[in-house]
Design a protein around this motif. Structure first.
Motif, PDB file in Angstrom:
ATOM      1  N   LEU A   1      20.879  14.127 -19.540  1.00 35.22           N
ATOM      2  CA  LEU A   1      19.741  13.651 -18.771  1.00 35.22           C
ATOM      3  C   LEU A   1      19.992  13.839 -17.275  1.00 35.22           C
ATOM      4  CD1 LEU A   1      16.988  12.278 -18.781  1.00 35.22           C
ATOM      5  CD2 LEU A   1      18.154  10.059 -18.818  1.00 35.22           C
ATOM      6  N   ALA A   2      21.206  13.560 -16.845  1.00 37.94           N
ATOM      7  CA  ALA A   2      21.555  13.774 -15.442  1.00 37.94           C
ATOM      8  C   ALA A   2      21.499  15.258 -15.077  1.00 37.94           C
ATOM      9  CB  ALA A   2      22.956  13.217 -15.167  1.00 37.94           C
ATOM     10  N   PHE A   3      21.926  16.112 -15.996  1.00 42.91           N
ATOM     11  CA  PHE A   3      21.880  17.554 -15.756  1.00 42.91           C
ATOM     12  C   PHE A   3      20.430  18.032 -15.644  1.00 42.91           C
ATOM     13  CE2 PHE A   3      22.044  22.003 -17.430  1.00 42.91           C
ATOM     14  CZ  PHE A   3      22.764  22.545 -16.365  1.00 42.91           C
TER      15      PHE A   3
ATOM     16  N   GLY B   1      17.651   0.938 -12.187  1.00 45.07           N
ATOM     17  CA  GLY B   1      17.974   0.425 -13.518  1.00 45.07           C
ATOM     18  C   GLY B   1      19.370   0.855 -13.929  1.00 45.07           C
ATOM     19  N   PRO B   2      19.741   0.589 -15.172  1.00 48.09           N
ATOM     20  CA  PRO B   2      21.109   0.870 -15.630  1.00 48.09           C
ATOM     21  C   PRO B   2      21.338   2.325 -16.026  1.00 48.09           C
ATOM     22  CG  PRO B   2      19.865  -0.193 -17.366  1.00 48.09           C
ATOM     23  CD  PRO B   2      18.956  -0.139 -16.166  1.00 48.09           C
ATOM     24  N   PHE B   3      21.059   3.216 -15.102  1.00 46.42           N
ATOM     25  CA  PHE B   3      21.355   4.636 -15.299  1.00 46.42           C
ATOM     26  C   PHE B   3      21.413   5.303 -13.942  1.00 46.42           C
ATOM     27  CE2 PHE B   3      19.579   8.990 -15.455  1.00 46.42           C
ATOM     28  CZ  PHE B   3      20.627   9.608 -16.121  1.00 46.42           C
ATOM     29  N   SER B   4      22.414   6.179 -13.748  1.00 46.67           N
ATOM     30  CA  SER B   4      22.542   6.890 -12.485  1.00 46.67           C
ATOM     31  C   SER B   4      22.844   8.360 -12.741  1.00 46.67           C
ATOM     32  CB  SER B   4      23.668   6.283 -11.635  1.00 46.67           C
ATOM     33  OG  SER B   4      23.883   7.062 -10.476  1.00 46.67           O
ATOM     34  N   PRO B   5      21.960   9.262 -12.288  1.00 46.22           N
ATOM     35  CA  PRO B   5      22.209  10.698 -12.463  1.00 46.22           C
ATOM     36  C   PRO B   5      23.146  11.271 -11.401  1.00 46.22           C
ATOM     37  CG  PRO B   5      20.113  10.380 -11.400  1.00 46.22           C
ATOM     38  CD  PRO B   5      20.657   9.008 -11.662  1.00 46.22           C
TER      39      PRO B   5
END
Length: 399
Positions: free
Chosen positions: A110-112, A132-136
């Motif tokens: 997802l980050a890619f 939120g609880p996600f960092s790219p």
């Protein structure tokens, strides 16, 4: 007089799954970010204040692990884990690691995708929209530390990529301390010594080395030992523990320690966070003993046990690990989609909780089917039995 517990009987504690599932759902709600600049309506503001205790939910997960892993030890005659240490590690690895690495891969992909979009289009990751609880945005060290399950040990890496994963690393490390330190201490010096040892090991680095490893919340090792204690009190045949199991008001004690936990968690008191979490661990341990005693004694279940044993709660518990691993990126994606709709504050909060929860549950169920269920012990045993039956000479034919 209550009948003695048959150690050979098959005990089904479905409430443990229900409790785990409700705790995982609470964590999802905690991580939903309903604010978007404007002040929230009163209802959502008050509701948000009930979602400030995510650490308590993690304490339940850790205490449950201690309880479940100690159950077969307490019910055995030997006082040792079943089979060898290597087999124990293999079982824990098979249960924990495949879903963990699958969720990590999903987060990295997802980050890619975000990286590609930013380089081939005008899209730019909006930190407010994706809050939120996600960092790219992360480094090679972040990825490497996650792969080795040591990212929780450093404040620099423990909240990167998929932040809820820090507690998986903490639990993974506890899995090694359990058979190598806690069980030997328990066998040699008793239950209380094992609990004290767990808290001493976990708190010494914080107070002697200026908060070393504090990002890993090492006091959860003590909470894990409290779960161990609950299993031992609930199933031991030692006279003192049997008397304790049958005489103490475990339900009332659970309520009392819950109240103490919330009071000590109150920020204005300025107490360290480990104190509130530990009291909540004690409350959870008392709750385990209370609920299990109703089941082993064959008494009518109280309301709280009925809630934990409700089929929906138990089903939720089945996918709770997948839900915990994957809800971060899903919530961020849902928030990103709602952000562009320019909704009023109240509508945005409502949509965030509604669609964020639904999307997280649906994705977690699919993830569970693909990456968790195939590695669960019961599933593997059934598949092995089916393969054996298929390969039996009476069932095979020459082609």
């Amino acid at each position: 007089m209550n009948k003695p517990i048959e150690k050979s009987s098959r005990l089904r504690l479905h409430y443990l799954d229900g409790l785990r599932g409700l705790a995982a759902l609470y964590v999802v709600l905690v991580h939903i970010e309903p604010k978007l600049g404007a002040t929230l309506p009163l209802f959502w503001s008050l509701f948000g204040k009930t979602l400030k205790y995510g650490g308590f939910a993690v304490a339940i997960f850790i205490a449950l692990s201690g309880y479940v892993l100690m159950l077969p030890v307490s019910r055995s005659q030997s006082g040792y884990i079943s089979s060898t240490l290597v087999d124990y590690i293999k079982r824990r690895s098979r249960r924990i690691l495949p879903p963990y690495y699958a969720a990590l891969l999903f987060s990295l992909l997802l980050a890619f995708a975000v990286f590609l979009l930013e380089n081939v289009s005008e899209f730019r990751w909006n930190e407010i929209a994706g809050e939120g609880p996600f960092s790219p945005k992360f480094t090679f060290i972040d990825v490497l530390s996650h792969l080795l399950l040591v990212h929780n040990l450093s404040p620099v890496t423990h909240m990167t990529i998929n932040p809820p994963m820090w507690s998986v690393a903490t639990e993974w490390q506890i899995y090694f301390i359990f058979p190598l330190i806690l069980l030997p201490v328990w066998r040699r010096f008793g239950l209380l010594a094992s609990v004290i040892t767990a808290f001493v090991i976990s708190l010494l680095p914080i107070y002697l080395f200026n908060g070393l490893f504090e990002s890993a919340s090492p006091w959860y090792l003590g909470v894990f030992a409290l779960g161990m204690a609950a299993a031992e009190i609930g199933f031991s045949t030692k006279p003192k523990l049997v008397e304790m199991r049958n005489s103490l008001p475990w339900g009332a004690l659970s309520i009392m320690f819950n109240l103490v936990a919330f009071i000590t968690e109150w920020r204005k008191l300025g107490l360290h966070i480990w104190i509130g979490h530990s009291f909540f661990g004690i409350a959870s341990a008392c709750l385990f003993i209370y609920c299990t005693k109703f089941i082993t004694d064959g008494k009518k279940a109280p309301l709280i046990l009925k809630i934990f044993e409700h089929p929906l709660a138990v089903d939720l518990g089945t996918i709770s690990y997948s839900l915990y691993l994957t809800h971060g990126p899903i919530l961020s994606l849902v928030r990103y989609g709602l952000f562009n709709l320019q909704l009023p504050a109240g509508a945005f909060a409502t949509a965030s909780y509604l669609f964020g929860t639904i999307a997280s549950l649906i994705f977690a169920y699919l993830f569970y089917l693909l990456f968790e269920k195939p590695f669960m012990s019961n599933f593997l045993q059934k598949r092995k039995l089916q393969d054996t039956n298929f390969q039996h000479p009476t069932n095979t034919k020459k082609l």
